[in-house]
Design a protein around this motif. Sequence first.
Motif, PDB file in Angstrom:
ATOM      1  N   ILE A 262      -2.462 -21.113  14.132  1.00  0.00           N
ATOM      2  CA  ILE A 262      -3.813 -21.365  13.631  1.00  0.00           C
ATOM      3  C   ILE A 262      -4.664 -22.055  14.701  1.00  0.00           C
ATOM      4  CG2 ILE A 262      -5.190 -22.603  11.939  1.00  0.00           C
ATOM      5  CD1 ILE A 262      -3.782 -20.174  10.805  1.00  0.00           C
ATOM      6  N   ILE A 263      -4.105 -23.087  15.333  1.00  0.00           N
ATOM      7  CA  ILE A 263      -4.872 -23.841  16.338  1.00  0.00           C
ATOM      8  C   ILE A 263      -5.157 -22.970  17.559  1.00  0.00           C
ATOM      9  CG2 ILE A 263      -4.821 -25.811  17.906  1.00  0.00           C
ATOM     10  CD1 ILE A 263      -3.115 -27.272  15.801  1.00  0.00           C
ATOM     11  N   GLY A 264      -4.118 -22.315  18.092  1.00  0.00           N
ATOM     12  CA  GLY A 264      -4.298 -21.479  19.270  1.00  0.00           C
ATOM     13  C   GLY A 264      -5.237 -20.322  19.011  1.00  0.00           C
ATOM     14  N   ALA A 265      -5.058 -19.652  17.867  1.00  0.00           N
ATOM     15  CA  ALA A 265      -5.904 -18.508  17.545  1.00  0.00           C
ATOM     16  C   ALA A 265      -7.351 -18.927  17.329  1.00  0.00           C
ATOM     17  CB  ALA A 265      -5.377 -17.801  16.297  1.00  0.00           C
ATOM     18  N   SER A 266      -7.573 -20.101  16.744  1.00  0.00           N
ATOM     19  CA  SER A 266      -8.944 -20.557  16.494  1.00  0.00           C
ATOM     20  C   SER A 266      -9.688 -20.779  17.802  1.00  0.00           C
ATOM     21  CB  SER A 266      -8.923 -21.838  15.657  1.00  0.00           C
ATOM     22  OG  SER A 266      -8.402 -21.583  14.368  1.00  0.00           O
ATOM     23  N   ASN A 267      -9.047 -21.435  18.765  1.00  0.00           N
ATOM     24  CA  ASN A 267      -9.686 -21.628  20.069  1.00  0.00           C
ATOM     25  C   ASN A 267      -9.940 -20.292  20.762  1.00  0.00           C
ATOM     26  OD1 ASN A 267      -9.622 -24.397  19.746  1.00  0.00           O
ATOM     27  ND2 ASN A 267      -7.689 -24.649  20.831  1.00  0.00           N
ATOM     28  N   PHE A 268      -8.946 -19.420  20.700  1.00  0.00           N
ATOM     29  CA  PHE A 268      -9.078 -18.117  21.348  1.00  0.00           C
ATOM     30  C   PHE A 268     -10.149 -17.267  20.677  1.00  0.00           C
ATOM     31  CE2 PHE A 268      -7.306 -13.702  21.970  1.00  0.00           C
ATOM     32  CZ  PHE A 268      -7.656 -13.615  23.315  1.00  0.00           C
ATOM     33  N   ARG A 269     -10.207 -17.355  19.358  1.00  0.00           N
ATOM     34  CA  ARG A 269     -11.131 -16.504  18.604  1.00  0.00           C
ATOM     35  C   ARG A 269     -12.592 -16.938  18.786  1.00  0.00           C
ATOM     36  NH1 ARG A 269      -8.385 -16.500  14.360  1.00  0.00           N
ATOM     37  NH2 ARG A 269      -7.395 -14.454  14.456  1.00  0.00           N
ATOM     38  N   GLY A 271     -14.052 -17.242  21.543  1.00  0.00           N
ATOM     39  CA  GLY A 271     -14.560 -16.297  22.523  1.00  0.00           C
ATOM     40  C   GLY A 271     -14.833 -14.947  21.911  1.00  0.00           C
ATOM     41  N   LEU A 272     -13.941 -14.505  21.021  1.00  0.00           N
ATOM     42  CA  LEU A 272     -14.132 -13.223  20.341  1.00  0.00           C
ATOM     43  C   LEU A 272     -15.388 -13.251  19.491  1.00  0.00           C
ATOM     44  CD1 LEU A 272     -12.980 -10.413  19.549  1.00  0.00           C
ATOM     45  CD2 LEU A 272     -11.835 -11.550  17.643  1.00  0.00           C
ATOM     46  N   GLY A 273     -15.654 -14.373  18.827  1.00  0.00           N
ATOM     47  CA  GLY A 273     -16.854 -14.478  18.013  1.00  0.00           C
ATOM     48  C   GLY A 273     -18.119 -14.520  18.850  1.00  0.00           C
ATOM     49  N   ALA A 274     -18.028 -15.105  20.059  1.00  0.00           N
ATOM     50  CA  ALA A 274     -19.207 -15.231  20.909  1.00  0.00           C
ATOM     51  C   ALA A 274     -19.558 -13.931  21.616  1.00  0.00           C
ATOM     52  CB  ALA A 274     -18.972 -16.337  21.945  1.00  0.00           C
ATOM     53  N   LEU A 275     -18.566 -13.124  21.970  1.00  0.00           N
ATOM     54  CA  LEU A 275     -18.823 -11.919  22.772  1.00  0.00           C
ATOM     55  C   LEU A 275     -19.794 -10.942  22.115  1.00  0.00           C
ATOM     56  CD1 LEU A 275     -18.223 -10.276  25.325  1.00  0.00           C
ATOM     57  CD2 LEU A 275     -16.247  -9.299  24.123  1.00  0.00           C
ATOM     58  N   PRO A 276     -19.606 -10.564  20.827  1.00  0.00           N
ATOM     59  CA  PRO A 276     -20.553  -9.621  20.224  1.00  0.00           C
ATOM     60  C   PRO A 276     -21.959 -10.189  20.072  1.00  0.00           C
ATOM     61  CG  PRO A 276     -18.542  -9.809  18.914  1.00  0.00           C
ATOM     62  CD  PRO A 276     -18.530 -10.920  19.899  1.00  0.00           C
ATOM     63  N   PHE A 277     -22.071 -11.507  20.103  1.00  0.00           N
ATOM     64  CA  PHE A 277     -23.384 -12.147  20.030  1.00  0.00           C
ATOM     65  C   PHE A 277     -24.050 -12.194  21.401  1.00  0.00           C
ATOM     66  CE2 PHE A 277     -25.700 -16.244  20.487  1.00  0.00           C
ATOM     67  CZ  PHE A 277     -26.766 -15.978  19.642  1.00  0.00           C
ATOM     68  N   LEU A 278     -23.296 -12.605  22.428  1.00  0.00           N
ATOM     69  CA  LEU A 278     -23.869 -12.799  23.757  1.00  0.00           C
ATOM     70  C   LEU A 278     -24.131 -11.490  24.496  1.00  0.00           C
ATOM     71  CD1 LEU A 278     -21.836 -15.835  25.179  1.00  0.00           C
ATOM     72  CD2 LEU A 278     -24.256 -15.803  24.569  1.00  0.00           C
ATOM     73  N   MET A 279     -23.177 -10.555  24.412  1.00  0.00           N
ATOM     74  CA  MET A 279     -23.265  -9.376  25.270  1.00  0.00           C
ATOM     75  C   MET A 279     -24.489  -8.508  24.979  1.00  0.00           C
ATOM     76  SD  MET A 279     -21.494  -8.524  27.822  1.00  0.00           S
ATOM     77  CE  MET A 279     -21.533  -7.215  29.029  1.00  0.00           C
ATOM     78  N   PRO A 280     -24.775  -8.157  23.711  1.00  0.00           N
ATOM     79  CA  PRO A 280     -25.981  -7.351  23.472  1.00  0.00           C
ATOM     80  C   PRO A 280     -27.266  -8.074  23.887  1.00  0.00           C
ATOM     81  CG  PRO A 280     -24.536  -7.290  21.560  1.00  0.00           C
ATOM     82  CD  PRO A 280     -24.014  -8.357  22.463  1.00  0.00           C
TER      83      PRO A 280
END
Length: 462
Positions: A262-269, A271-280
């Motif tokens: 849970i802790i590791g995935a939350s930190n990693f995720r 970035g996943l949440g930010a990418l679709p927001f930042l890239m477009p």
Amino acid sequence: MPRLTPIILAIALFMERMDSTIIATSLPAIAADIGTSPIALKLAVTSYLVALAVFIPISGWMADRFGALNIFRIAIGVFMIGSIGCAFSGSIGAFVFWRLVQGAGGSMMTPVSRLLLVRGTPKHQLVDALAWLTIPALVGPILGPPVGGFFTTYLSWHWIFWINVPIGIAGIILVTKLLPPVEAREPKPLDFTGFFLSGIGFSAFVFGISVISLPALPMYYGYTTIAVGILMGIAYLWHAKRTEHPLLDPRMFRYPIFRASIIGASNFRMGLGALPFLMPLMLQLGFGLTPFQSGMVTFITAVGSLSSKFGAARTFARFGFRRILIVTTFISAILLGINALFHPGTPMWLIMGCLLIGGILRSMAFSGISAMSFGDVDEADTGQATAINAVAQRVSMAMGVAVAGASLDISSSLHGGGLLLSDFHIAFVVVGLVSASSVITFWRLPPQAGDDLVRRRPRHAD
């Protein structure tokens, strides 16, 4: 027909999964139309994710209490109402509110559809049925960016929401006409106090992080809501220790591998949440691409995610969970941060190549994390593990968008102008570092973590 049920359920899921990715491509156009900044619309992205986090834990209780078919139809209806409200929104406040409504409907679709499938499908047909149900989860994110870009460029952004209306109507009709009734169940007692405290805590904290640097609101709004979120979180922990059936049981974190997942995935995720927001935003505001051109670039990330599913199990069986998670999360974080080096003269094939490889590695990492999170959990606690995992996914992705937006806000305010390409570069470095912090958690896993989930091949078998 054994495949009829999953295909009908998949219609609604396709609508929800595509909608969750389609909006990112249209944010600049929506912002210009309703008179706000694209960064301010991070509230619309985070509000949807927070609504999912708040309502997913009670979806099973709702289905048992009011009937799974009824709740599924209502969920589609609520999602459609939210979509119509978004299309008619003329201010950021209205848009964020209707995205919350959409999220409330969407939160019921995925868990209730799985429940309907499991209860209405013979066990010997369940594997095939689940395979058909997962198709929209994989195809929706691929179609979302180019479809959203096409509508926004050649029609208007309103169509990304109007398209949900005929799909939703078709889904309600098919569910009503063709799906068999599901046997009613007596629900377990619902932790209403826990639902209230956790819902206020999640939404207030993420909202506070999102608005703390917005020029449209006084800064104390953000600090106040963050404080409210923390206090509600503390109150929830106090409540959960004193109730027999808490909504989300913090005692689950006594399992070391589950806790690390849970802790590791939350930190990693994040970035996943930010990418679709930042890239477009970077492609449109920094590179000058149209929404359609932007969508035709970013969809490749979902293609990579889909392709990794075919070899993930064999990869983890061969090399082990700890080793693969360390490598995939570390390289993924580098590929996230490497977006800070891109500029309008960068060959588009290079950008898409990095997005493709990043999508493959991130998806493989999440496949392993999802499986490993149940590695040391007792059978009786799998329901709680599933609920906590689902909530952590949405909250961490919302936090990723909030952190990325805050980075853009702070960076642009320092030079006192509008968004520059350098602001996006700084934001990508920030979320890349946050995502890379997950490597520390996975590095501390025991070497044999998750081995009981796969049949490991000996290293000398090469």
